[in-house]
Design an enzyme around this catalytic site. Structure first.
Site, short mmCIF file in Angstrom:
data_model
loop_
_atom_site.label_atom_id
_atom_site.label_comp_id
_atom_site.label_asym_id
_atom_site.label_seq_id
_atom_site.Cartn_x
_atom_site.Cartn_y
_atom_site.Cartn_z
N PHE A 198 0.77 -1.33 -0.08
CA PHE A 198 -0.11 -0.05 0.12
C PHE A 198 0.75 1.08 -0.05
O PHE A 198 2.07 1.17 0.45
CB PHE A 198 -1.08 -0.09 1.17
CG PHE A 198 -0.25 -0.11 2.57
CD1 PHE A 198 0.11 1.21 3.19
CD2 PHE A 198 0.10 -1.02 3.08
CE1 PHE A 198 0.68 1.34 4.33
CE2 PHE A 198 0.81 -1.02 4.38
CZ PHE A 198 1.06 0.08 4.88
N CYS A 199 0.33 2.27 -0.26
CA CYS A 199 0.80 3.72 -0.40
C CYS A 199 -0.03 4.70 -0.31
O CYS A 199 -1.22 4.28 -0.07
CB CYS A 199 1.97 3.93 -1.74
SG CYS A 199 0.84 3.56 -3.30
N THR A 200 0.23 5.93 -0.46
CA THR A 200 -0.55 6.83 -0.19
C THR A 200 -1.82 7.06 -1.02
O THR A 200 -3.13 7.22 -0.58
CB THR A 200 -0.14 8.36 0.00
OG1 THR A 200 1.11 8.22 0.68
CG2 THR A 200 -1.00 9.43 0.16
N GLY B 1 -1.95 5.20 -4.09
CA GLY B 1 -1.93 4.01 -5.16
C GLY B 1 -0.89 3.99 -6.25
O GLY B 1 -0.61 2.82 -6.68
N ILE C 76 -3.96 4.62 0.80
CA ILE C 76 -4.68 5.14 2.08
C ILE C 76 -5.70 6.06 2.01
O ILE C 76 -6.72 5.90 2.76
CB ILE C 76 -3.25 5.24 2.64
CG1 ILE C 76 -2.20 4.53 2.91
CG2 ILE C 76 -3.97 5.79 4.09
CD1 ILE C 76 -0.90 4.96 3.38
#
Length: 304
Positions: free
Chosen positions: A178-180, A182, A207
């Protein structure tokens, strides 16, 4: 507090051979509509975060989606109480998110997208290895419970971390990342897929989409989510958290951080004080003075 500015975080991978030709029309439109932020253009697509009035952002999104290559961009909206950017930039780049590995193409192979409503079940599975692909200062203020922190300074370091920890990756049947918003996971899952891993997953919308759609009482997220604008961080419901940035190292600061004897606005904080020389700090002081002067000039010009 009234939130007058609509924020759009967007990206789209595409085969965009004519990306240079889009720079001026995008910049002209944004300046005409008083939109601020940064958009990156490369042959692999578009990426950026911008803010403006609701009508202005809608006009920009209509312009972008009218481009045949950008038919299905990933866009996440939120709101800000004040303009979160100082200027508008449209930059030409080699990559829209810099990994530094040639040939990684999310259009060819990418991980399986997982909707926020299904994310909790995946990451609670004992056969899932959960990896936070963001930078160390982002992880420091919030992440998902049980996530591995690669402790990287930039996304460029992620491929080397993967190669160094392949033994750990192979211990689990599934890999979830996951990241901020996508976009980093588009690249990271494509990279891991190319290494031969098959059950690779990533959080659709990142996120931000999870915090927007999953109620706090059902959430497996702890802390805040760092964002790359003047809001600094957001929490569940995408509410602002009231943090500020250290202008020297861009670490997120809260009220307690600013009480440190190492904190000087625009110059230093606990995270960077011992890594900078006095010459560095004097340079940052001068930069901060110039920044404050430019803000005063802007205020006076609006009053005239």
């Amino acid at each position: 507090m009234e939130k007058n500015f609509k924020v759009a975080a967007l990206y789209c991978f595409a085969d965009l051979k004519h990306y240079r030709q889009l720079q001026k029309p995008l910049l002209d439109l944004c300046q005409a509509k008083d939109i601020k932020g940064t958009l990156l253009l490369a042959q692999e697509g578009i990426n950026g975060t911008v803010a403006g009035s609701c009508a202005a952002i809608e006009t920009l999104v209509d312009f972008i989606t009218a481009e045949p290559a950008f038919q299905m961009p990933e866009i996440k909206y939120s709101w800000a109480s004040k303009m979160p950017f100082h200027r508008m930039k449209v930059r030409l780049k080699k990559e829209i998110v810099t990994m530094g590995v040639d040939g990684v193409n999310p259009l060819k192979a990418v991980g399986t997208y997982v909707d926020p409503k299904d994310w909790n079940a995946l990451i609670q599975d004992e056969e899932t290895l959960l990896i936070d692909t963001r930078n160390d200062y982002e992880y420091a203020i919030g992440s998902f419970q049980g996530a591995v922190d690669p402790r990287i300074k930039t996304f460029r370091e992620f491929p080397a971390w993967v190669l160094k920890h392949e033994a750990d990756l192979k211990k689990k049947k599934k890999i979830a990342m996951f990241c901020t918003g996508g976009i980093r996971c588009e690249k990271s899952t494509a990279y891991v897929r190319e290494l031969g891993y098959e059950q690779v997953y990533h959080l659709k919308g990142g996120i931000l989409k999870y915090l927007e759609t999953i109620p706090k009482e059902d959430s497996l997220w702890w802390g805040e989510c760092f964002v790359f604008d003047e809001r600094v961080s957001v929490k569940h419901g995408l509410e602002e958290c009231g943090r500020e940035l250290c202008r020297a190292c861009r670490s997120p600061l809260n009220t307690e951080s600013k009480l440190s004897p190492h904190y000087e606005e625009g110059v230093s904080c606990d995270a960077c004080y011992n890594t900078r020389s006095e010459d560095d700090r004097e340079r940052f002081r001068e930069r901060h003075r110039q920044f404050q002067l430019s803000k005063l000039r802007a205020m006076h010009s609006h009053q005239e």
